[in-house]
Structures are given as C-alpha cells and as structure tokens.
Design a protein around this motif. Sequence first.
Motif, PDB file in Angstrom:
ATOM      1  N   PHE A 217       0.829  -1.203   0.000  1.00  0.00           N
ATOM      2  CA  PHE A 217       0.000   0.000   0.000  1.00  0.00           C
ATOM      3  C   PHE A 217       0.864   1.255   0.000  1.00  0.00           C
ATOM      4  O   PHE A 217       0.586   2.226  -0.720  1.00  0.00           O
ATOM      5  CB  PHE A 217      -0.932  -0.006   1.209  1.00  0.00           C
ATOM      6  N   LEU A 218       1.939   1.266   0.803  1.00  0.00           N
ATOM      7  CA  LEU A 218       2.840   2.412   0.825  1.00  0.00           C
ATOM      8  C   LEU A 218       3.520   2.586  -0.533  1.00  0.00           C
ATOM      9  O   LEU A 218       3.697   3.715  -1.008  1.00  0.00           O
ATOM     10  CB  LEU A 218       3.889   2.240   1.918  1.00  0.00           C
ATOM     11  N   GLY A 219       3.889   1.476  -1.173  1.00  0.00           N
ATOM     12  CA  GLY A 219       4.465   1.574  -2.504  1.00  0.00           C
ATOM     13  C   GLY A 219       3.507   2.177  -3.504  1.00  0.00           C
ATOM     14  O   GLY A 219       3.907   2.966  -4.377  1.00  0.00           O
ATOM     15  N   SER A 220       2.232   1.827  -3.394  1.00  0.00           N
ATOM     16  CA  SER A 220       1.226   2.410  -4.279  1.00  0.00           C
ATOM     17  C   SER A 220       1.082   3.910  -4.029  1.00  0.00           C
ATOM     18  O   SER A 220       0.925   4.692  -4.970  1.00  0.00           O
ATOM     19  CB  SER A 220      -0.116   1.708  -4.072  1.00  0.00           C
ATOM     20  N   LEU A 221       1.148   4.325  -2.765  1.00  0.00           N
ATOM     21  CA  LEU A 221       1.059   5.750  -2.431  1.00  0.00           C
ATOM     22  C   LEU A 221       2.257   6.525  -2.973  1.00  0.00           C
ATOM     23  O   LEU A 221       2.142   7.694  -3.354  1.00  0.00           O
ATOM     24  CB  LEU A 221       0.969   5.942  -0.917  1.00  0.00           C
TER      25      LEU A 221
END
Length: 488
Positions: free
Chosen positions: A238-242
Amino acid sequence: MALLGAQLVITLVMVSVIQKLSPHFSFARWLLCSTGLTRFLYPTDQELRTVAGIQKEKTKKGKHAENGKAADVFQIPRNLDITLENAKVSTMDVVHLKFYTDYVWLMDFSIYTGVVYSLTEIYNSWYPIKDEINLSMLWCSLVLGFSFKVLLTLWVQYFKGEESIGERSTCIVTGFAYLLVAMMVLIIDENTLEIGLEKAYTSFNHSASIFLENQGMSSTGPASKIIVKFVLAVWCGFLGSLFTFPGLRVSKMHWDTLRYYKDKKILMLFANLSYASPLFLVTLWFKPISRDYLTARVFSGMTDPLMTTSAFDSMRLIAIIVVVLLKLALMPVYLQSYLNLANQRLDVQKKEAGRISNIELQKKIAAVFYYLCVVSLQYIAPLIMCLYFAIMYKTLGGYTWEGIYKEVVYEECSIDESPLASTILGADGEKTVAQSAQELQLAISSLKHIFTVEVFRGVLGFATWWSCFTLFATTSMGMVYQSYFSNI
C-alpha cells in the motif's frame, strides 16, 4: 518526572509559537514565494485574437449567455506562434491553489516537530529519560500520520472520475507489485538484509506470552510469524502504491532539470547525487556490502576496521538526514522545472496540426501553476516519512547520534511483583481516582515491557528501510519511463 515536566514546557511553548508565528511566517510559503520561482501566464483572449488575426464577433442576443455575459469562445491554430509572459510567484498567487493549506500545514508542522525533537534531545543528553514518556515521539507520530493522510488524499483522487482510468490502474498494479517484492524481502536471511524483524518478533512474542500468562491466560504467542509478515507485506504494498505517482513526478522534474540547467555543472552534480542518494541509503542495510565491509574488514596498513558497529548505526541515521536536507535544498530548482512545463506544453502543441479553442489552451497553461502545491506535496511527503521514521528508529531503538548504544535493559513483565498491583483496589473493593491512575500507569508500564527496544528496532528499522527503498524504486521506474518515451 523532571524530564516530563521539561517536555511539557517545550510542548506548550512550541504550541504557543505555532499560534503566534504561523500567521506571519511560514517556511512552506517562503519556499514557494521567496526562492525566485517564476510562473508562466496564459495568454488573454485579446492577445490570442491579435496573434491569430481574428476579429471579435458581435455577440448575438441570447447566444451562450451566462451570468449576464456572452461566452467568448473561438478557435485558433495549434501551431500558432505564442510567447508566454512570466511573473514571480507571490503570496497572493499561491493562497488559492489546490491543496495549499495541506502543503503549508504539513511542511510547517514538520519543521516545528523537528525543533521540538531537537530541544528534547538536547535536554535528554543532560537528563536521560528513564520511566517518563518521550513526548517528542508523539509529535513525530503526528507528522507521519499527516504525511500518510496527505498521500492517501492524493491517491484517492485517481479513483474519482472516469478520466483517471490509467492512473487508477497504475496505482493498483504497482501496489500488487510492491506486495510481491515485500514478500520476497521478508524471506531474505537477516545475515544479508539486516532489518531486524526476526529479533523483534522473538522479543515481542516472548514478552507478550509472559504478560498473558500473568493475566491468567495460557498462550504461546499473540500472532504467528506468517500473519505478522503478511500484514507487513500488505502495508508495504500500500505504501508503494502511495509513493508511485510522487516518484514518477520527481523523475519527470529531475529529467527536466537536467535539460534546463545543463550548463550549471555544480548544480547538476548535486541534483544527480540527490537523485541517486536513495540507492545509497538502501545499500546501507545490506550487511555484506555495508556493515561487514566497514565494521569487520581490516584493510591493508590498518589495525582496525574503518568504523565501529555503533558508529555505523549512527552513520546510517545521519545519512538519511543529510539526504533529506539535500533534497529539500534542491526543491526550488525542481519546482521551477515543473513550472517550465507550461512553456514545454506550448512548444509541443506548436508541432501539432489542427485547431484548439482559446479556453482549452488557457486551461492547459494555467493548470501547471494550479497544481503547484500538489506537486510540492508529492515531493516532500515521502521525504518527511523517511526522515521521521529514521528519527523514531533512532530514539525508540536506543541509538545515539554519537555512535554509542543506550544500554536499555527491560525486566520481564510480572504483575505480581509490581508494587502497584497491591494498591489497585481499595479496602472495600472499589477503585478510587488515585487507584485508577495507578492502574493506568501499571498498564503503560506493562506495555513498555512488551514493546521492547528490540521490537522498535525491528519494526521502525524495517519501516525506515522500506520507505527509502520505495522512494528509490518509484523514482527509478519514473526515470525508465522518461527515458523510454523521450526516445519515441
């Protein structure tokens, strides 16, 4: 208690400073309005008519009437030779921009938190924290929360409307890609990638089991290792997507910076160092090429390694701070490269055939400046997360800036041995206010036994490394994207 009182004083003073100073001075506003940024102005209707040689038509009664005015829409050639005027960015220009308040609040609050943390560290060097709560960690947690909230808000924008299908798909695909990468990272041996999660899980499981046993509950541990690592992997994805579109944006700005400032060799040197620095930070956690090389290997002509183990740990933290400060110093250069995109769009349009309306052309030019604060947030929010993860990793992980460990020893949690346990209940079996306060203090003390230094080193160390890795991966993907499409 003296240290806690001093922290409260620092907190109250800083809150007062925020209330009094923020309306008059803002570092975030200074970055936009006092660093020489220049924006491009879109051409007016009269200028477009003059260049295109179009006479103004008389407005027919009832035609395109809106608020008592007739809409002035006309077509001009796309290859029209137009020169954009520029102007310095002022305070009155930026206050109306999209996400301006979010940008100012995040940047300024991060600065204030840095001041609170620095003052707390200075006081802590004289009077070390023992049983008190470090209030600066609460400030750091708020900064991380605000950064995450801002990135999430920007991320959600790609899931609204029908025009963002490509961006939406990119976020989803990169999220699953980072989930897969995180799963592979989490199975790497600790002797290769020293993120410390194995020690953190062992310490947490052991302390939590003892705590549950003291509460009369038999347990072999609160959670299995697979579940813990899967949850971490989901968070990583999720952090990578952000971080995806901020990374792509930074890569675009870096690509344009290399083109606009190619004659300034020193600036290019620092820009390239800044861009490649996340890769350097990522390698510092790979033991064979960093720790073993600097702390174990003895070079010819030397009797000792280059660094001690504790000095190496401090060097990693200092390196993150230096990288963030370097990127922050170059932020005006990158923002100017972004503002130059208005002129770049016009140059691309001049090579196209056909016609375009005056309104569409003006929107194309004005949109660049309109999203300046959005771009600023995409630039600073990932940096702030990397910085404050590292700060919390240093403090809660028991490190110091001088390269010396804080030897923090926690005893095993035992409710029966606690001097407060016998005073929880009064003589009649009912709790008083003082006894309730003692119970709360006992609960906090028990949590400190569960969340040991090893737990914080593992969790925050991994969060620090992953944020640096994601920053490097997204910018690298963006540079590949720019290289590919610039050659088509």
